[in-house]
Design a protein around this motif. Structure first.
Motif, PDB file in Angstrom:
ATOM      1  N   LYS A 121     -34.416  22.721  -6.931  1.00  0.00           N
ATOM      2  CA  LYS A 121     -34.059  23.918  -6.151  1.00  0.00           C
ATOM      3  C   LYS A 121     -33.553  25.011  -7.094  1.00  0.00           C
ATOM      4  N   LYS A 122     -32.821  24.583  -8.129  1.00  0.00           N
ATOM      5  CA  LYS A 122     -32.249  25.572  -9.052  1.00  0.00           C
ATOM      6  C   LYS A 122     -33.324  26.210  -9.934  1.00  0.00           C
ATOM      7  N   THR A 123     -34.298  25.404 -10.366  1.00  0.00           N
ATOM      8  CA  THR A 123     -35.368  26.011 -11.184  1.00  0.00           C
ATOM      9  C   THR A 123     -36.217  26.945 -10.311  1.00  0.00           C
ATOM     10  N   GLU A 124     -36.448  26.519  -9.063  1.00  0.00           N
ATOM     11  CA  GLU A 124     -37.218  27.388  -8.151  1.00  0.00           C
ATOM     12  C   GLU A 124     -36.478  28.700  -7.939  1.00  0.00           C
ATOM     13  N   ASN A 125     -35.160  28.576  -7.745  1.00  0.00           N
ATOM     14  CA  ASN A 125     -34.323  29.766  -7.538  1.00  0.00           C
ATOM     15  C   ASN A 125     -34.458  30.725  -8.721  1.00  0.00           C
ATOM     16  N   LEU A 126     -34.447  30.166  -9.944  1.00  0.00           N
ATOM     17  CA  LEU A 126     -34.585  31.035 -11.125  1.00  0.00           C
ATOM     18  C   LEU A 126     -35.959  31.705 -11.127  1.00  0.00           C
ATOM     19  N   ASN A 127     -36.986  30.915 -10.746  1.00  0.00           N
ATOM     20  CA  ASN A 127     -38.332  31.500 -10.745  1.00  0.00           C
ATOM     21  C   ASN A 127     -38.455  32.627  -9.717  1.00  0.00           C
ATOM     22  N   ILE A 128     -37.741  32.472  -8.586  1.00  0.00           N
ATOM     23  CA  ILE A 128     -37.780  33.532  -7.562  1.00  0.00           C
ATOM     24  C   ILE A 128     -37.028  34.769  -8.059  1.00  0.00           C
ATOM     25  N   LEU A 129     -35.761  34.538  -8.519  1.00  0.00           N
ATOM     26  CA  LEU A 129     -34.944  35.677  -8.974  1.00  0.00           C
ATOM     27  C   LEU A 129     -35.522  36.337 -10.224  1.00  0.00           C
ATOM     28  N   GLY A 130     -36.257  35.541 -11.006  1.00  0.00           N
ATOM     29  CA  GLY A 130     -36.775  36.059 -12.274  1.00  0.00           C
ATOM     30  C   GLY A 130     -38.207  36.558 -12.157  1.00  0.00           C
ATOM     31  N   GLU A 131     -38.695  36.714 -10.939  1.00  0.00           N
ATOM     32  CA  GLU A 131     -40.072  37.166 -10.756  1.00  0.00           C
ATOM     33  C   GLU A 131     -40.308  38.516 -11.476  1.00  0.00           C
ATOM     34  N   GLY A 132     -41.365  38.579 -12.241  1.00  0.00           N
ATOM     35  CA  GLY A 132     -41.663  39.814 -12.980  1.00  0.00           C
ATOM     36  C   GLY A 132     -40.887  39.910 -14.280  1.00  0.00           C
ATOM     37  N   LYS A 133     -39.990  38.948 -14.542  1.00  0.00           N
ATOM     38  CA  LYS A 133     -39.238  38.963 -15.801  1.00  0.00           C
ATOM     39  C   LYS A 133     -39.770  37.850 -16.698  1.00  0.00           C
ATOM     40  N   ASN A 134     -39.348  37.885 -17.965  1.00  0.00           N
ATOM     41  CA  ASN A 134     -39.808  36.898 -18.923  1.00  0.00           C
ATOM     42  C   ASN A 134     -38.947  35.634 -18.893  1.00  0.00           C
ATOM     43  N   VAL A 135     -38.820  35.025 -17.723  1.00  0.00           N
ATOM     44  CA  VAL A 135     -38.017  33.807 -17.616  1.00  0.00           C
ATOM     45  C   VAL A 135     -38.812  32.758 -16.836  1.00  0.00           C
ATOM     46  N   LYS A 136     -38.534  31.487 -17.125  1.00  0.00           N
ATOM     47  CA  LYS A 136     -39.239  30.446 -16.387  1.00  0.00           C
ATOM     48  C   LYS A 136     -38.373  29.196 -16.286  1.00  0.00           C
ATOM     49  N   GLY A 137     -38.362  28.586 -15.125  1.00  0.00           N
ATOM     50  CA  GLY A 137     -37.603  27.353 -14.929  1.00  0.00           C
ATOM     51  C   GLY A 137     -38.459  26.119 -15.150  1.00  0.00           C
ATOM     52  N   PHE A 138     -37.899  25.125 -15.843  1.00  0.00           N
ATOM     53  CA  PHE A 138     -38.609  23.854 -16.097  1.00  0.00           C
ATOM     54  C   PHE A 138     -37.782  22.699 -15.519  1.00  0.00           C
ATOM     55  N   ASN A 139     -38.498  21.637 -15.099  1.00  0.00           N
ATOM     56  CA  ASN A 139     -37.779  20.446 -14.624  1.00  0.00           C
ATOM     57  C   ASN A 139     -37.924  19.263 -15.566  1.00  0.00           C
ATOM     58  N   ASP A 140     -38.645  19.480 -16.661  1.00  0.00           N
ATOM     59  CA  ASP A 140     -38.868  18.382 -17.591  1.00  0.00           C
ATOM     60  C   ASP A 140     -38.330  18.792 -18.972  1.00  0.00           C
ATOM     61  N   VAL A 141     -37.451  17.963 -19.535  1.00  0.00           N
ATOM     62  CA  VAL A 141     -36.779  18.344 -20.788  1.00  0.00           C
ATOM     63  C   VAL A 141     -37.790  18.590 -21.912  1.00  0.00           C
ATOM     64  N   ALA A 142     -38.752  17.668 -22.059  1.00  0.00           N
ATOM     65  CA  ALA A 142     -39.686  17.768 -23.182  1.00  0.00           C
ATOM     66  C   ALA A 142     -40.465  19.080 -23.112  1.00  0.00           C
ATOM     67  N   THR A 143     -41.025  19.397 -21.945  1.00  0.00           N
ATOM     68  CA  THR A 143     -41.806  20.639 -21.809  1.00  0.00           C
ATOM     69  C   THR A 143     -40.912  21.848 -22.067  1.00  0.00           C
ATOM     70  N   PHE A 144     -39.685  21.749 -21.551  1.00  0.00           N
ATOM     71  CA  PHE A 144     -38.716  22.843 -21.749  1.00  0.00           C
ATOM     72  C   PHE A 144     -38.471  23.074 -23.243  1.00  0.00           C
ATOM     73  N   VAL A 145     -38.157  21.995 -23.971  1.00  0.00           N
ATOM     74  CA  VAL A 145     -37.830  22.145 -25.395  1.00  0.00           C
ATOM     75  C   VAL A 145     -39.045  22.654 -26.163  1.00  0.00           C
TER      76      VAL A 145
END
Ligand code: 6PG
Length: 466
Positions: free
Chosen positions: A36-60
């Motif tokens: 829910k928190k990563t989705e929230n970031l993706n919604i609030l960050g729409e059009g910005k250079n930010v992205k939420g990940f749920n997997d540590v490896a992909t994130f790193v």
């Protein structure tokens, strides 16, 4: 795409810091176990250079090398757990930046552990709550200086600004950032407690309504008491209850909670020998407030003493309380900053107190007009041990201490508890005493334990067969 920074922990603070960073053209990858928190970031960050990940490896793997991974997770074992999860994916020169309120000893331990593996752990105090994180906090970074240099441009961009000066700067080596944040929080505790004691006096002794309290604090906030905490206090008294009749303040239970940073400061003060009685008293006051059931029982046994004053007195009384609060604020900053000086020497942080005052002027919870004067006091005398000895404050404290004395006297007389006000006055009285009765304590120690004593008239250590 590769992101400039990573952020682990996308609660309100973490998410807001990410959005703040993105406002300043930094790209940020966020990670949280909670979808829910990563989705929230993706919604609030729409059009910005930010992205939420749920997997540590992909994130790193999405981060630029060498990586900078910021953590905004609850202090304590969770920080260690996150570091453990991250470690297998990290490489040399990567920096983990802990932006939470971690205990400085934990930060030092983590710095030492990760250093052995070629990684940097960096302690970063962030103050200013949710709004600060989103639009400009005060940021207290401490740790490896090269790691700091890599972080500085971003920190300066996202921090609050006062006359274009960013409210962030290097606080020193090791756990200095978290240490300075702990001292910030101790001062925050005492300032809040003294404002609450003021409220107690104005409400119970002078009979001020919430509306009047709002006006008093709003007026004070235009003068020498101008500060974030006085400002929000004025606003709080004007807030209507949205679930019932009346004002919200009267519906809130009178038991203060705490997460512990104030107590940490008191504990370290006791351990290292710094006197900070106003802060100690504010921690104890919160503990006493939490014993509500006991207080209710005792209040039926020991009745209140009630002394009311006339309307004419009210105006003078308000003036006197303002003066006392001003005095107690100076004494609190004096204690906090003196402890910081002693501890910086002890722990070899090399913290510069003028810089601390400079970055506390904006963004943080204890921002106050008074910090401008404190900053100047250190500018005039960089090695100042206590601001009470500076030309900037000598006259101010000489003039305002009389009101503090009268208020403390009144509280004792009518049974209104003023723990932080009294502690501030006691600190001042002890600090300015050429003689204290500690000779008797030395004599007693020597009497029952042969602990020896020193003499005023001769060098050396002495023992008497009493
Ligand atoms: C800040 C605050 C913040 C702290 C809260 C709550 O500078 O933004 O200090 O870091 O978490 O003030 O602290 P307590 O729960 O201990 O009151």
């Amino acid at each position: 795409m590769q992101y400039n920074y990573g952020m682990i922990g996308l609660g309100t603070m973490g998410c807001n810091l990410v959005l703040n960073m993105s406002d300043h053209n930094f790209s940020v990858a966020g990670y949280d176990k909670d979808m829910k928190k990563t989705e929230n970031l993706n919604i609030l960050g729409e059009g910005k250079n930010v992205k939420g990940f749920n997997d540590v490896a992909t994130f790193v793997l999405s981060l630029e090398l060498p990586r900078v991974i910021m953590l905004l997770v609850p202090a304590g074992p969770i920080v260690d757990a996150v570091v453990k999860d991250l470690k297998p994916f990290l490489g040399k020169e990567d920096i983990i930046v802990d932006c939470g309120n971690s205990h400085f000893t934990d930060t030092q331990r983590r710095i030492d552990e990760l250093e052995k593996e070629g990684l940097h752990f960096f302690g970063l105090g962030v103050s200013g709550g949710e709004k600060g994180a989103r639009f400009g906090p005060s940021i207290m970074p401490g740790g490896n200086v090269d790691a700091y240099k890599r972080l500085a441009p971003m920190l300066e961009a996202i921090a609050a600004k006062i006359n274009d000066v960013p409210c962030t700067a290097y606080m020193g080596t090791g756990a200095a950032g978290h240490y300075v944040k702990m001292v910030h929080n101790g001062i925050e505790y005492a300032a809040m407690e003294m404002i609450a004691e003021t409220y107690h006096l104005l409400k119970k002794h002078a009979g001020l309504s919430n509306e009047e309290l709002h006006t008093v604090f709003a007026t004070w906030n235009k003068g020498r008491l101008q500060s974030f905490l006085v400002e929000i206090t004025a606003t709080i008294f004007a807030e209507k209850d949205d679930v019932g009749e009346g004002m919200l303040i009267d519906k809130i239970k009178d038991t203060a909670k705490q997460k512990g940073t104030g107590a940490w400061m008191s504990q370290d003060a006791m351990a290292t020998g710094s006197p900070i009685p106003s802060i100690d008293a504010s921690v104890t006051a919160r503990i006493l407030s939490s014993m509500r059931n006991d207080r209710l029982v005792a209040s039926n046994i020991f009745s209140d003493i009630d002394i009311s004053i006339t309307t004419d007195d009210k105006l003078n009384f308000i003036k006197m309380v303002e003066d006392a609060l001003y005095s107690a604020f100076i004494l609190t900053y004096a204690q906090g900053l003196s402890m910081l000086k002693t501890s910086s020497d002890n722990y070899k942080y090399h913290t510069d107190l003028k810089t601390v005052a400079t970055i506390w002027r904006g963004g943080c919870i204890i921002r106050a007009a008074m910090l401008e004067d404190i900053m100047q006091a250190y500018e005039q005398e960089p090695t100042l041990k206590n601001i009470l000895n500076s030309d900037m404050f000598i006259e101010k404290i000489k003039l305002s201490q009389a009101s503090l004395r009268k208020i403390v006297q009144l509280g004792a007389q009518i049974g209104i508890p003023l723990p932080s006000f009294s502690a501030s006055l006691n600190y001042f009285d002890a600090y300015k005493s050429a003689w204290l009765p500690a000779n008797l304590i030395q004599a007693q120690r020597d009497f029952f334990g042969a602990h020896t004593y020193e003499r005023l008239d001769k060098e050396g250590v002495f023992h008497t067969q009493w």
